[in-house]
Write an enzyme that holds these catalytic residues in place. Structure first.
Site, PDB file in Angstrom:
ATOM      1  N   ALA A 183      -3.264 -65.344 -68.041  1.00 16.66           N
ATOM      2  CA  ALA A 183      -3.972 -65.962 -66.919  1.00 16.66           C
ATOM      3  C   ALA A 183      -3.605 -65.293 -65.600  1.00 16.66           C
ATOM      4  O   ALA A 183      -4.471 -64.989 -64.772  1.00 16.66           O
ATOM      5  CB  ALA A 183      -3.659 -67.459 -66.872  1.00 16.66           C
ATOM      6  N   TYR A 184      -2.326 -65.048 -65.407  1.00 15.70           N
ATOM      7  CA  TYR A 184      -1.871 -64.362 -64.198  1.00 15.70           C
ATOM      8  C   TYR A 184      -2.460 -62.951 -64.126  1.00 15.70           C
ATOM      9  O   TYR A 184      -2.957 -62.518 -63.082  1.00 15.70           O
ATOM     10  CB  TYR A 184      -0.347 -64.308 -64.184  1.00 15.70           C
ATOM     11  CG  TYR A 184       0.236 -63.521 -63.040  1.00 15.70           C
ATOM     12  CD1 TYR A 184       0.397 -64.099 -61.793  1.00 15.70           C
ATOM     13  CD2 TYR A 184       0.640 -62.196 -63.222  1.00 15.70           C
ATOM     14  CE1 TYR A 184       0.939 -63.379 -60.741  1.00 15.70           C
ATOM     15  CE2 TYR A 184       1.180 -61.470 -62.181  1.00 15.70           C
ATOM     16  CZ  TYR A 184       1.326 -62.060 -60.937  1.00 15.70           C
ATOM     17  OH  TYR A 184       1.865 -61.325 -59.897  1.00 15.70           O
ATOM     18  N   SER A 185      -2.405 -62.218 -65.236  1.00 15.12           N
ATOM     19  CA  SER A 185      -2.952 -60.861 -65.260  1.00 15.12           C
ATOM     20  C   SER A 185      -4.434 -60.858 -64.911  1.00 15.12           C
ATOM     21  O   SER A 185      -4.906 -60.004 -64.147  1.00 15.12           O
ATOM     22  CB  SER A 185      -2.742 -60.231 -66.640  1.00 15.12           C
ATOM     23  OG  SER A 185      -1.381 -60.025 -66.917  1.00 15.12           O
TER      24      SER A 185
END
Length: 263
Positions: A157-159
């Site tokens: 999700a962060y990526s």
């Protein structure tokens, strides 16, 4: 080298702690007039007072970065206080779920981190660009991350959010370059601090049954320079891209990671 940032007006998001606080101190030291944005103004107050005591001209503006109207109001408040906006540094962001696969990540977790890391930058950029376009000058620096350049298992999700921010950065750079506005992205790797030690390293230590210090050493071993990035390293990169020393750079991703994204 004189970066000639004296009296430039800079909006900084996420200035309360970590990289944001380091960026705030660095721009204050260069003589910038600062507008510090965030939801928790009480958390920002100590940093603002610290640099004010050293001579900085600074205001603190409450702003929910996920609210476009709040971002427009914050930009207007900055212009009212200082007459213009020269620089925007988008530091505010979140880490999202750590150690979860894409399958394990919930839709709510995915939406939350994408909203914070992408929408917030989009809203602030839209808010400041009309003034920059009118005067044909501006510097925008978005703080992304190297996981948005290579991806990372357990950080899907962060990526995704940081990869999306790169697209936003590059598209805006192409659109506003004709107005003498530079839009770039600083991409830190792992940055030493509470979030890195208490979340990222703690998660690795638990999974591998090692100490947090050993986990930090394992991370450092992945980098060409064999050391973890500091907040000051990120702040210095932001200063460079916000100055006219880098006038011919736009739409770039600048990894500040000791040599990981390039490997």
């Amino acid at each position: 080298m004189d970066l000639k940032l004296q009296d430039r007006v800079a909006i900084i998001t996420g200035p309360a702690k970590g990289m944001g606080a380091a960026v705030t101190r660095a721009f204050a030291a260069e003589g910038c007039k600062l507008s510090l944005l965030g939801r928790d103004v009480e958390a920002i107050a100590p940093v603002a007072e610290e640099i004010r005591l050293k001579g900085a001209d600074v205001i603190v503006v409450p702003c929910d970065l996920t609210d476009p109207e709040a971002c427009e109001a914050a930009a207007s408040r900055t212009v009212e206080a200082f007459g213009t906006v020269d620089i925007l540094v988008n530091v505010a962001g979140g880490s999202g779920p750590i150690g979860k696969t894409g399958v394990e990540t919930t839709p709510e977790e995915f939406d939350d981190i994408v909203t914070l890391n992408m929408h917030g930058c989009f809203h602030t950029m839209r808010a400041v660009l009309p003034a920059m376009i009118d005067k044909r000058y501006g510097k925008i620096v978005n703080v992304g991350g190297t996981f948005g350049m290579r991806g990372r298992a357990g950080r899907m999700a962060y990526s995704a959010s940081k990869w999306g921010l790169r697209g936003i950065t590059k598209s805006f750079a192409l659109e506003v370059g004709v107005h003498n506005i530079n839009v770039n992205c600083v991409a830190p790797g792992m940055v030493d601090g509470p979030r890195f030690r208490d979340k990222v390293c703690a998660d690795m230590a638990k999974k591998l049954n090692i100490t947090v210090e050993e986990a930090m050493e394992r991370h450092a071993a992945d980098y060409a320079l064999k050391r973890v990035t500091t907040d000051e390293d990120v702040a210095n990169a932001c200063l460079f891209l916000a100055s006219d020393v880098s006038r011919q750079l736009t739409g770039v991703d600048m990894p500040v990671d000791g040599g990981w994204a390039m490997l």
